[in-house]
Design a protein around this motif. Structure first.
Motif, PDB file in Angstrom:
ATOM      1  N   ARG A 276      12.590   2.551  31.567  1.00 58.12           N
ATOM      2  CA  ARG A 276      12.105   3.108  32.849  1.00 58.12           C
ATOM      3  C   ARG A 276      12.336   2.066  33.846  1.00 58.12           C
ATOM      4  O   ARG A 276      12.333   1.020  33.788  1.00 58.12           O
ATOM      5  N   PHE A 277      12.664   2.894  35.001  1.00 58.97           N
ATOM      6  CA  PHE A 277      13.236   2.386  36.113  1.00 58.97           C
ATOM      7  C   PHE A 277      12.564   2.076  37.325  1.00 58.97           C
ATOM      8  O   PHE A 277      11.910   3.435  37.634  1.00 58.97           O
ATOM      9  N   SER A 278      12.179   0.959  38.025  1.00 60.62           N
ATOM     10  CA  SER A 278      11.614   1.050  39.368  1.00 60.62           C
ATOM     11  C   SER A 278      12.820   1.499  40.255  1.00 60.62           C
ATOM     12  O   SER A 278      14.045   1.375  39.765  1.00 60.62           O
ATOM     13  N   ILE A 279      12.437   1.961  41.690  1.00 61.17           N
ATOM     14  CA  ILE A 279      13.396   2.490  42.388  1.00 61.17           C
ATOM     15  C   ILE A 279      14.609   1.854  42.560  1.00 61.17           C
ATOM     16  O   ILE A 279      15.846   2.081  42.356  1.00 61.17           O
ATOM     17  N   ASP A 280      14.375   0.187  42.820  1.00 63.47           N
ATOM     18  CA  ASP A 280      15.402  -0.570  43.084  1.00 63.47           C
ATOM     19  C   ASP A 280      16.432  -0.527  41.858  1.00 63.47           C
ATOM     20  O   ASP A 280      17.921  -0.539  42.050  1.00 63.47           O
ATOM     21  N   GLU A 281      16.039  -0.596  40.858  1.00 63.56           N
ATOM     22  CA  GLU A 281      16.977  -0.788  39.332  1.00 63.56           C
ATOM     23  C   GLU A 281      17.475   0.536  39.299  1.00 63.56           C
ATOM     24  O   GLU A 281      18.666   0.631  38.778  1.00 63.56           O
ATOM     25  N   LEU A 282      16.785   1.956  39.522  1.00 61.87           N
ATOM     26  CA  LEU A 282      17.433   2.968  39.285  1.00 61.87           C
ATOM     27  C   LEU A 282      18.685   3.249  40.212  1.00 61.87           C
ATOM     28  O   LEU A 282      19.547   3.524  39.555  1.00 61.87           O
TER      29      LEU A 282
END
Ligand code: PBG
Length: 322
Positions: free
Chosen positions: A52-58
């Protein structure tokens, strides 16, 4: 003996020369889960290697894709807020809408497909509005259409309804067209079964129904004629691509769909199929790479044009396609 099929199996060169099937790397779509927050990259326990990624990590993750030739993602949102109307699903500032904007701003060539469903956004985990303990079809259509439109407005290249409500492709097409999104294609999860193979996904997306099951909207696993009916209806309603899901246990349905469909056919190699391969591989019980390659080929051989799979990234990294 005059006829000896083994003559054409004698070495790799002749085997390659007569191979009927090849998986095109361009046909792979990678599903990804996006959550609220920052700096989140959380591995999904039942899906090793998926996060599961937050947007910055995505964005960091997607930055590695061009190098391996991964061109398309299918996005699932996991909101912080769930309610009885799935309001976060069609919020212009929702997690998927913001993720799409960020992806398209940073990677304009990445082909971004969004899953259109309400189950991740509903407090009860069902794919639509509840009335008398069941999902009420027609009021759900408006929410699905609004969700698809908000994805298109955010910049999604394609929308993919996975809810299995009757008439949703037509409702989404109409809504998109009214708003000027006449060129946004719809990939319909047409033959989607009420399958136990979605278990790990529901952990990942926190979307398991809190009561009952999905059998009043997803298809009975015993039927294939009904799948063809669903496929035909979706094509009539304007689906640009039809999908069969799950994949490996439904290759017969995929084959039949490919035979009758006059639009491209997608298959979804779902979470439970992925989890089984990973679990066996972690135990050293199977040759993982060979299993992945064989599965992807099986989808292609059965008639899939597009393969949606959690193995997409590793298949490209390890050179398992082509
Ligand atoms: C949302 C949705 C599901 C999947 C894709 N979209 C779960 C479900 O129908 O319960 C499953 C994907 C997977 O198992 O990998 N309705």
């Amino acid at each position: 003996m005059i006829i000896r099929p083994r003559r054409l199996r004698q070495n790799e060169t002749i085997r390659n020369m007569i191979a009927e099937t090849a998986v095109n790397s361009a046909s792979l779509v990678y599903p990804m889960f996006v959550v609220e927050g920052e700096g989140v990259k959380e591995e999904i326990p039942s899906m090793p290697g998926q996060f599961r990624f937050s947007i910055d990590e995505l964005l960091k993750e997607v930055a590695t894709f061009s190098e391996i030739g991964l061109k398309s993602v299918l996005l699932f949102g996991i909101p912080d807020h769930k309610d009885e109307m799935a309001s976060a699903a069609y919020d212009d500032d929702g997690v998927v809408q913001r993720a799409v904007r960020a992806l398209k701003a940073n990677f304009p060539d990445l082909y971004v497909i969004t899953d259109v469903c309400l189950c991740e956004y509903m407090s009860h985990g069902h794919c639509g509005v509840i009335k008398d303990n069941d999902v009420d079809n027609d009021p759900t259509l408006e929410l699905l259409a609004k969700t698809a439109l908000s994805h298109a407005v955010a910049g999604a290249d394609m929308v993919a309804p996975s809810d299995m409500m009757d008439g949703r492709v037509a409702a989404i097409r109409e809504k998109l067209d009214e708003a000027g999104f006449t060129n946004t294609p719809i990939m319909a999860y047409s033959a989607k079964y009420a399958s136990a193979f979605y278990g790990p996904f529901r952990d990942a997306a926190d979307s398991a129904p809190h009561f009952g099951n999905r059998k009043t909207y997803q298809m009975d696993v015993r039927n294939s004629r009904e799948a063809l009916h669903e496929v035909e209806l979706d094509i009539e309603e304007g689906a640009d691509i039809v999908m069969v899901k799950p994949g490996l246990a439904f290759l017969d349905v995929l084959r039949q769909t490919a035979e009758i469909s006059n639009v491209p056919v997608a298959v979804y190699n779902v979470s439970g199929e992925y989890a089984m391969v990973k679990a066996a591989a972690q135990n050293g019980w199977i040759d993982e790479n060979a299993i992945i390659r064989e599965s992807l080929i099986a989808f292609k051989r059965a008639g899939a044009d597009i393969i949606i799979t959690y193995h997409a990234k590793e298949a490209l990294e390890k050179g398992l396609v082509g």
